[in-house]
Design a protein around this motif. Sequence first.
Motif, PDB file in Angstrom:
ATOM      1  N   CYS A 175       0.172  -3.829  -7.745  1.00  0.00           N
ATOM      2  CA  CYS A 175      -1.286  -3.928  -7.767  1.00  0.00           C
ATOM      3  C   CYS A 175      -1.780  -3.451  -9.126  1.00  0.00           C
ATOM      4  O   CYS A 175      -1.332  -2.401  -9.622  1.00  0.00           O
ATOM      5  CB  CYS A 175      -1.910  -3.081  -6.661  1.00  0.00           C
ATOM      6  N   ILE A 209      -4.082  -4.925   2.575  1.00  0.00           N
ATOM      7  CA  ILE A 209      -3.465  -5.648   1.447  1.00  0.00           C
ATOM      8  C   ILE A 209      -2.716  -6.862   1.990  1.00  0.00           C
ATOM      9  O   ILE A 209      -1.937  -6.753   2.945  1.00  0.00           O
ATOM     10  CB  ILE A 209      -2.517  -4.730   0.656  1.00  0.00           C
ATOM     11  N   CYS A 223       0.490   1.174  -2.095  1.00  0.00           N
ATOM     12  CA  CYS A 223      -0.970   1.008  -2.130  1.00  0.00           C
ATOM     13  C   CYS A 223      -1.509   0.718  -0.729  1.00  0.00           C
ATOM     14  O   CYS A 223      -0.842   0.073   0.083  1.00  0.00           O
ATOM     15  CB  CYS A 223      -1.356  -0.140  -3.069  1.00  0.00           C
ATOM     16  N   ALA A 255       2.999  -2.319  -5.027  1.00  0.00           N
ATOM     17  CA  ALA A 255       2.138  -2.684  -3.899  1.00  0.00           C
ATOM     18  C   ALA A 255       2.520  -1.917  -2.638  1.00  0.00           C
ATOM     19  O   ALA A 255       1.654  -1.587  -1.818  1.00  0.00           O
ATOM     20  CB  ALA A 255       2.202  -4.184  -3.649  1.00  0.00           C
ATOM     21  N   TYR A 311      -3.892   4.075  -4.628  1.00  0.00           N
ATOM     22  CA  TYR A 311      -2.558   3.809  -5.178  1.00  0.00           C
ATOM     23  C   TYR A 311      -1.810   5.139  -5.197  1.00  0.00           C
ATOM     24  O   TYR A 311      -2.278   6.106  -5.803  1.00  0.00           O
ATOM     25  CB  TYR A 311      -2.615   3.319  -6.628  1.00  0.00           C
ATOM     26  N   PHE A 330      -6.608  -5.041  -5.139  1.00  0.00           N
ATOM     27  CA  PHE A 330      -5.648  -4.923  -4.043  1.00  0.00           C
ATOM     28  C   PHE A 330      -4.984  -6.265  -3.741  1.00  0.00           C
ATOM     29  O   PHE A 330      -4.686  -6.574  -2.596  1.00  0.00           O
ATOM     30  CB  PHE A 330      -6.335  -4.344  -2.800  1.00  0.00           C
ATOM     31  N   SER A 331      -4.755  -7.047  -4.809  1.00  0.00           N
ATOM     32  CA  SER A 331      -4.066  -8.336  -4.688  1.00  0.00           C
ATOM     33  C   SER A 331      -2.706  -8.229  -5.363  1.00  0.00           C
ATOM     34  O   SER A 331      -2.620  -8.252  -6.600  1.00  0.00           O
ATOM     35  CB  SER A 331      -4.885  -9.450  -5.349  1.00  0.00           C
ATOM     36  N   PRO A 332      -1.629  -8.085  -4.609  1.00  0.00           N
ATOM     37  CA  PRO A 332      -0.310  -7.905  -5.222  1.00  0.00           C
ATOM     38  C   PRO A 332       0.096  -9.095  -6.094  1.00  0.00           C
ATOM     39  O   PRO A 332      -0.159 -10.252  -5.758  1.00  0.00           O
ATOM     40  CB  PRO A 332       0.625  -7.776  -4.009  1.00  0.00           C
TER      41      PRO A 332
END
Length: 208
Positions: free
Chosen positions: A56, A206, A144, A141, A113, A43-45
């Motif tokens: 993501c 996020i 998500c 992202a 997602y 969950f790190s764009p």
Amino acid sequence: MRILFCNIAWMREYTGNEDGNDPPMNGGSYVNEHSDAHEKYNFSPVKFKDDEELYCLGFYETKSHNGEKVNQMRIENIVGCGACKKEKSVDDVLVIYCAKHPFHNFTTIVGWYNHATVYRDYQEQEFDDGYIQYYNMIAKAKDCVLLPVSERSRILLWQAPRKGKGWKFGFGRANVWYASEDDERLDAYLKKITKQIEDYSGENWIQY
């Protein structure tokens, strides 16, 4: 609806644990031994070169029967994808990530997602610092959501089923569940969960 449930290690933020304060938990022997997991960036764009969109990159570990060759994901088992046996990926899948809660004895949904592309084989992306991110699903992202920890703790809302724990459907030994069992109670569960996801307007953890 194309839907896929993936079991991953538990983390609060899934931003890599660079400060050591968010170690992955409940992800199997490797995770427990090394306090590390490749899904730590789920969950790190990120941005790809020459693309302004944020994405993501999602990872879940496929099982290996012989300890050497990594299994492919059987994307043709996703409901609605039966004709995809020769395809390398499928689009527009709702991927729901689940993990065993570290303080409560149940598996919970940690995030999802929407409109994801799911790949049969692992993909890889190398970044400027040399880190290689492996992934088998990708989504924009903006599509998500990572639930706050307090929200994930609400068992009546976000519990993910596991066979043998009072459920006749759900995750078995694999880290993926295609939710394809013929069971009226499964139909009711999926309607409930997908409506909660569609209607969710709470906090999204996020970090952009």
